[in-house]
Design an enzyme around this catalytic site. Sequence first.
Site, short mmCIF file in Angstrom:
data_model
loop_
_atom_site.label_atom_id
_atom_site.label_comp_id
_atom_site.label_asym_id
_atom_site.label_seq_id
_atom_site.Cartn_x
_atom_site.Cartn_y
_atom_site.Cartn_z
N ASP A 63 -6.60 -21.16 -35.65
CA ASP A 63 -6.01 -22.73 -34.86
C ASP A 63 -6.00 -23.20 -34.79
O ASP A 63 -5.88 -24.30 -35.87
CB ASP A 63 -8.30 -22.33 -34.52
CG ASP A 63 -8.96 -24.02 -33.51
OD1 ASP A 63 -7.69 -24.14 -32.64
OD2 ASP A 63 -9.40 -24.70 -32.94
N SER B 259 9.78 -21.71 -22.57
CA SER B 259 9.29 -21.61 -20.72
C SER B 259 10.39 -22.16 -19.94
O SER B 259 11.33 -22.98 -20.04
CB SER B 259 8.28 -22.93 -20.37
OG SER B 259 8.36 -23.05 -18.99
N TYR C 129 2.08 -29.66 -18.82
CA TYR C 129 2.53 -28.90 -19.30
C TYR C 129 3.53 -28.53 -19.03
O TYR C 129 4.39 -27.66 -20.51
CB TYR C 129 2.05 -27.42 -18.75
CG TYR C 129 2.35 -25.91 -19.09
CD1 TYR C 129 1.45 -25.47 -19.83
CD2 TYR C 129 3.44 -25.22 -18.02
CE1 TYR C 129 2.59 -24.37 -20.91
CE2 TYR C 129 3.70 -23.73 -18.95
CZ TYR C 129 3.16 -23.62 -20.33
OH TYR C 129 3.56 -21.96 -20.81
N LYS D 188 6.02 -27.89 -23.35
CA LYS D 188 6.74 -27.01 -22.97
C LYS D 188 7.97 -27.71 -23.82
O LYS D 188 8.40 -27.50 -24.34
CB LYS D 188 6.81 -25.54 -21.77
CG LYS D 188 5.71 -25.58 -21.99
CD LYS D 188 5.13 -24.49 -23.52
CE LYS D 188 5.89 -23.21 -23.66
NZ LYS D 188 4.93 -22.74 -24.12
#
Length: 301
Positions: A67, A146, A160, A164
């Site tokens: 995790d 990304s 997001y 990134k």
Amino acid sequence: MAAERQVIVVTGASSGFGRLTAVALARDGHAVAAGMRRTADRNAPAVAALHRLAEEEDLALSAVELDVQSQESADLAVGTVLDRYGRLDAVVHNAGHMVLGPAEAFTAEDLAAVYDVNVLGAQRVNRAALPHLRGQGSGLLVWVGSSSTRGGHPPFLAPYFAAKAAMDALAESYAAELIRFGIETSIVVPGAFTSGTNHFANAGGPSDTAREEVYEEPYGELRAGLTDRLNRLIPPDARAESVADEIVRIVGLPAGRRPFRSHVDPSKDGSEVVSIVADRIRAEFYRRVGIEDLLSSTASL
């Protein structure tokens, strides 16, 4: 088949790019620990499927509880891999979480949660793995980034994209700080693959639903068609497996020959050209300030 077997940890490997990469690396002859959380319950089916595949194809592939939102979990995972294989050669930072919605509707805590998975998660894994890699004087960090960090930013994906971008900046800084320990860096930059992963299907949203509703009247139709618009950018023959294939290629290259940044963008929107120019400018900067050995990790594509 890989010229030399390496021991590799892949984060976020229960599905999507992570699972594809873990399987592809194992099929190339590497020993792979597929990191994922909740291996005993929610992801137990993914673990069972992975282990069946490993048995059927005689692969050195197994799951490990990881995790990325827990330093203790990251430390235990790396320790488990070292106990299992006696070494660690590479880490693929793939774990991430996408969210969709108006930027204003995300609270600061919402943004922090996205940052926690996409950025702090990689930091936790690095803190667990790097003492070993530094000690052996070799290693490789592969960061799955990304294309948004080098291209346009469609609306309603701001948290997001911000996360990134932060991860990309962290990867670049780490590259300069680790190269003299013999640890290389490669940033693999996927385009907007809207199929073949669970990225969009499992995307989260903002907690302030009242503010989210304010955007419905002026932007509702645009938001509803966002995924379709992104789909139209992607050629019908685009394969999410191509990202995994590129990671396999990079891992298999000799030390000093790996690209610093590699784009896997089927839309060919030109962002990779911007990135190549930026990398050349950065390489010249490092040359001028005397960090000559960093140039070995910024080879052209």
